[in-house]
Design an enzyme around this catalytic site. Structure first.
Site, PDB file in Angstrom:
ATOM      1  CG  ASP A 119      -1.504   2.793   6.476  1.00 14.07           C
ATOM      2  OD1 ASP A 119      -1.453   1.952   5.732  1.00 14.07           O
ATOM      3  OD2 ASP A 119      -1.053   3.225   7.031  1.00 14.07           O
ATOM      4  CG  ASP A 176      -3.324  -1.349   3.253  1.00 12.63           C
ATOM      5  OD1 ASP A 176      -4.044  -2.027   2.409  1.00 12.63           O
ATOM      6  OD2 ASP A 176      -3.932  -0.490   3.908  1.00 12.63           O
ATOM      7  CG  ASP A 187      -1.340   1.176   1.226  1.00  6.12           C
ATOM      8  OD1 ASP A 187      -2.923   1.896   0.292  1.00  6.12           O
ATOM      9  OD2 ASP A 187      -2.125   1.971   2.523  1.00  6.12           O
TER      10      ASP A 187
END
Length: 1108
Positions: free
Chosen positions: A808, A812, A468
């Protein structure tokens, strides 16, 4: 702020336009005194008439919750019915769970059978159980019955004790949790009862700083506005306060003074902690309930004196318990490949047994006439008058029994101790990873977390990295950097020295400093120019279009107070702080209005509708009743989402300038956000309100809410910009392919979420895989959470290479769980990713030492340990096999039963564990200097089929040396079998430990103690066994050790067995060295280059971008 400095807000300045009325539900807000505003008084606001429709005061998702098309529709038949304050009627069918929780796995009665059942999921344990059972049969007894069961019993006992202790802790925690007390309405008054006795439908009162005992729909709070603040740290790890609201229809009711009754119809229990669909029938009226009307078990009530609610989900049906399943179990790739070698060893074991049994059958045939009276065999029993066969079952059965006896004798070919050793080594590796100060994040005071102990070595074999961007590659710490307002660029921000707003009382200052543009600040003060009106609307949008909770914080100076903005999104916090610095300070938020201090004058805006951000709309909007009697809708969102709803016929020049500024900001690496506004006419607002009202009160068809939102088309005139501080440039460890969901400087392939809709799960997947395999970096922009997981699956399902996903945020989680290794970042977006991950850390930059250093070490150590365990046990088995060939294939053994058992448990196990935890083939410095060394794990250089068979050939030679040197030395002597057995045992232990010592790179005191101590321990154990008169081989060691030939044999075996290995090892290192050996030599002579000269290369890096 304090009560002595209350500023009365002009009533007329807050009158809502005449076309907005509230006749059916007279909701006047009088003398509202919000805790967050520090005591400022706000006078009554009267509403006009709007037909007969009540105004729905938008809350943080209650009246206008952001349900998207992704929310599942609920049929009335599937709804849960809760009768308020009537638990008997609610639970009359006994379909709802009680509030008692149980996280323990076992009870006293179920522990033994269930724990054994779980342990025997390992096929190797079943194998050793069968071996132990066979050895109990008189016809097959080779070892002592107790000795044969000891290894398996020891392993099962150790694991059972560990599981029992862990479960005891869970039961103890459950008992404490279930015994906590809560105030529950019983017979019209609140009484304390234990949590486990709470039932669905009961009314519960929670005081400040107390933990919620179950999932409750708010009925009322100590705040007259119905607002409550909760902290969800125990639920999702986020420390910021969240706002929850009681409906006005129940807020003024006191359950102790008047009976409250009603019906709540809600969704069935589910794991979605951010969603809730329900409606409530109360006083003949139906009102909608959403995520902001429910408070969940495990949350803490903060900054609110008390809150009252009705239990809707209890016990195991609460969202907290439904999410308490932990991360999915993953299996190490190295362990999976190890099973292939175990199959080969099993085949080899069967082959040895077949050889022994067939040879035994041939021997029986050749000596059939001698078996009747043959010493040690004796086919016939002449002790009675009737002669019978004595322990002889016929030629065929004898062969079969010998085969089974061979399996028992050679059983340690499959190393049962390997599983325990691997677990201990992984624990040790995890300890050193956790204690690594180079992976300690001072900002968050968090260390590296190892949440899945069984895949440590996979960190050294990663080929593809999926990352990400926001909060992962970047810190997700937002700063308002520049803005384009009305087509004009304001990008000369400098440090702020503003003193804040006074408002007639203490000075209010934002808690966070923001750089300001002096020109923009001057325009914001003068709101009557055309530019000033644009700027005014812009900052009102920043201050109002959010879910931020303003709190006042005392300072050492009583004349100064700080405004602290609590919110779930760092984006929103940055924007609200920026608005405050420019003179638009949000100071109060309730369920129905907000108060903004605009250049020292407090103005109230009524919240008529609030549409939170969702993954379908990709934007957020709020409808405000303004002090100038107008109704305006303010919208903010991603550029792609906002430009699709802009009326491009208004001001093309401004729009073109704005787009140019947007492109310029993006080129600087800044993160963009588009803000728009439109004023609504009375007819437009009434049309929207009608459709919204009908949609929001229905339990079915909530997706219609999204249709009501689409009615708003804004004339975009404002664009704002914040900066996302990057943690680290994307570094590429040697040989890794990194798939990045974000942005990068060098890009080979860019694809967006819309395109992925048409690619994933179609025939185009294969083409995307082929194309991306040819690229170094792939960027996937604006992708949904499931698309992130789909991209991981695209690679994972088409290659045997290892994948790693790092993120985070909650979006995700799917990606993290799909990858072979999932890493969560303890960032600004909560801890959902951490709780679903295998490993967790504070910063993305820690990924470099984690993979290049610890990953490499873990892989090298574990690979060597597995091969060494195979070699160590195979040597011992082959020594036994050679002995069988010289004893008429009768499976008699010279080595004592206890030495056979202790060989894998005590004699040779400790050194392998120590080396597996501590040994380092290369230093940290070298591994970071030369990231290409990481490729050894990707290429499986330390563990592969070739190394396995080479190891087995070496094993064969060493077993020959160990067996035949003593045999030839003592041939024709009077030394008995037990004495030779002790010699073979000691020779094997010395040989395998010196073999291990030859491969140790880093020597520590504990390494010396483990290796040489094991040899000493073996001598001690052999002597102790031989001095016990009730065991076979009494005094055998002392009989043979008294001769010089014994010690000469030990020396000759060691040299003869290990010299060939030493010669081959030296030849390879000097003639055909690999990268690791070269780097090791460079370490010795310090010929390595400066670390700044090294470049980190990756084969593939995917950045998976969410909806920024």
């Amino acid at each position: 702020m304090d009560s002595n400095s209350q500023t009365e807000i002009n009533e007329n300045s807050y009158q809502v336009p005449g076309f907005i009325r509230n006749s059916s539900s007279r909701r006047s807000i009088s003398s509202i005194q919000s805790k967050t505003s520090g005591g400022h008084s706000i006078r009554e606001v009267s509403f006009g008439e709007l037909g007969s429709k009540p105004i729905r005061h938008g809350s943080r998702g209650a009246d206008s919750e952001g349900f998207s098309a992704s929310y599942k529709e609920i049929n009335d038949d599937d709804a849960r019915l809760i009768y308020i304050n009537d638990p008997e009627r609610t639970n009359e069918k006994f379909e709802f769970a009680g509030n008692s929780i149980r996280t323990g796995k076992y009870s006293v009665l179920t522990f033994l059978p269930r724990n054994l059942f779980e342990q025997f999921h390992r096929v190797a344990y079943i194998y050793f159980l069968v071996i132990a059972i066979l050895n109990q049969l008189p016809q097959l007894a080779v070892f002592g019955r107790g000795a044969s069961i000891l290894p398996l019993a020891f392993v099962l006992l150790v694991t059972a004790i560990k599981d029992a202790y862990e479960d005891y802790r869970r039961h103890r925690s459950d008992k404490i949790e279930n015994s906590r007390l809560a105030w529950v309405l019983v017979n019209e008054q609140f009484q304390q009862i234990r949590w486990k006795e709470i039932r669905v439908g009961e009314i519960i009162k929670v005081s400040a700083n107390e933990t919620l005992p179950c999932d409750m729909v708010l009925l009322s709070t100590s705040e007259t506005t119905g607002v409550a603040y909760v902290q969800t740290t125990n639920l999702d790890g986020e420390s910021n306060l969240k706002t929850r609201y009681a409906k006005q229809e129940t807020q003024m009711k006191n359950p102790e003074n008047e009976k409250i009754s009603g019906l709540i119809k809600c969704e069935k229990p589910n794991r979605n902690i951010y969603g809730f669909q329900a409606n409530m029938d109360i006083d003949g009226k139906r009102v909608s309930l959403g995520p902001s009307n429910i408070i969940l078990r495990g949350c803490e009530l903060k900054n609110t004196e008390w809150a009252i609610g009705v239990a809707v989900f209890a016990g195991r049906e609460t969202k907290a318990m439904l999410n308490n399943s932990g991360a999915p179990s993953k299996r190490s790739q190295l362990e999976t490949r190890m099973n292939r070698e175990i199959i080969f060893l099993s085949i080899f074991l069967v082959a040895l047994c077949v050889i022994v049994s067939v040879c035994h059958g041939v021997w029986l045939r050749n000596h059939k006439d001698e078996l009747d009276l043959m010493q040690f065999y004796r086919k016939k029993d002449y002790s009675e008058s009737d002669v019978e066969n004595y322990n002889y079952y016929g030629w065929g059965m004898e062969i079969f029994f010998v085969f089974l006896m061979s399996v028992i004798v050679f059983q340690i070919m499959i190393p049962i101790s390997l599983y325990i050793s691997m677990e201990l080594v992984r624990v040790g590796q995890a300890f050193f990873m956790i204690r690594d100060n180079r992976m300690y994040d001072e900002a968050s005071n968090s260390r590296f977390q190892c949440r899945a102990l069984n895949i440590n070595e996979d960190l050294g074999q990663i080929k593809y990295i999926f990352s990400d961007k926001t909060g992962t590659l970047t810190e997700n710490k937002m700063e308002f950097q520049c803005a384009s307002i009305g087509g004009k660029d304001y990008s000369n921000a400098k440090d702020s020295n503003e003193d804040g707003q006074t408002g007639g009382g203490p000075v209010l200052r934002p808690k966070m400093k923001v750089k300001i543009d002096r020109g923009l600040l001057n325009i914001s003060i003068n709101k009557h120019t055309s530019e000033g009106r644009y700027v005014n609307d812009f900052f009102i949008a920043l201050a109002a279009c959010n879910t931020i909770v303003p709190l006042t914080v005392d300072t050492p100076d009583p004349a100064v107070k700080l405004i602290d903005y609590q919110g779930e999104s760092p984006d929103e916090q940055a924007l609200v702080y920026a608005a405050a610095v420019y003179g638009y300070m949000l100071i109060e938020r309730t369920s129905g209005h907000i108060v903004i201090d605009i250049q020292g004058e407090r103005q109230r805006f009524d919240v008529l509708g609030l549409h939170e951000f969702d993954s379908d709309r990709k934007r957020m909007s709020v409808i405000l009743g303004c002090p100038d009697k107008t109704v305006k809708v303010f919208v903010k969102g991603a550029d792609t989402s906002m430009f699709s709803v802009i009326d491009r016929s208004l001001n093309l020049n401004m729009l073109k300038a704005t787009e140019d500024h947007l492109h310029a900001y993006s080129s600087k690496g800044l993160r963009t956000l588009v803000v728009g506004m439109r004023e609504l006419s009375p007819s437009e607002f009434e049309q929207w309100h009608s459709s919204y009202e009908s949609a929001s009160t229905a339990l079915m068809g909530r997706a219609a809410l999204s249709e009501s939102r689409k009615q708003h088309r804004t004339s975009s005139q404002l664009i704002g910009r914040i900066r996302d501080r990057r943690q680290i440039a994307a570094r590429r460890p040697g040989g890794n392919r990194v798939f990045k969901k974000g942005g990068a400087n060098q890009v080979a392939l860019i694809i967006d979420g819309t395109s992925l809709v048409y690619i994933l799960d179609t025939d185009l997947e294969e083409q995307l895989f082929d194309l991306s395999s040819k690229c170094n970096v792939v960027l996937c922009c604006r992708v949904a959470p499931l698309q992130k997981a789909g991209i991981v699956a695209l690679i994972k399902n088409r290659t045997d290479d290892m994948t790693l996903a790092i993120g985070d945020g909650a979006n995700d989680v799917s990606m993290i769980q799909m990858a072979d290794v999932g890493i969560g970042i303890s960032g600004q977006e909560g801890r959902q990713a951490v709780m679903a991950s295998d490993f967790a850390m504070g910063q993305f930059r820690f990924l470099v030492p984690l993979l290049l250093v610890h990953g490499h070490w873990n892989y090298q150590r574990m690979s060597y340990m597995i091969l060494y365990n195979f070699y160590r046990n195979a040597v011992f088995v082959l020594v036994l096999f050679w002995y069988v060939l010289f004893t008429s294939f009768t499976l008699t053994t010279a080595i004592t039963d206890w030495s056979s058992v202790l060989y894998s448990v005590i004699y040779t196990s400790v050194p392998t564990i120590v080396i597996g935890v501590l040994d380092k083939d290369l230093s940290r410095t070298s591994l970071l200097k030369h990231p290409q060394l990481y490729g050894a794990g990707q290429r499986q250089e330390s563990y592969n089929g070739k190394l396995f068979w080479v190891t087995m050939l070496d094993t064969l030679w060493q077993s020959i040396a160990a067996f035949f040197v003593p045999l030839l030395a003592y041939w024709g002597s009077d030394i008995d079998g037990s004495s030779l057995g002790d010699l073979w045992t000691l020779a094997a232990v010395i040989m395998v430990n010196i073999h291990l010592a030859m491969d140790v790179i880093r020597w520590y005191r504990i390494t010396h103690a483990a290796i040489w101590g094991s040899i000493v321990a073996t001598f001690v154990c052999v002597m102790v066994i031989d001095v016990l008169p009730f065991l076979p081989g009494y005094w055998a060691f002392f009989h043979i050790a008294g001769t010089g030939l014994f010690w000469l044999c030990l020396l000759g075996i060691t040299i003869g067995a290990l010299v060939p290995r030493f010669v081959v090892k030296v030849f390879i290192q000097y003639c055909r060295p690999d990268d690791i050996q070269i780097a090791r030599e460079a370490e010795k002579f310090r010929n390595s280059r400066d670390p700044q000269d090294a470049q980190i290369e990756m084969n593939k890096f995917w950045i998976l971008l969410g909806h920024d």
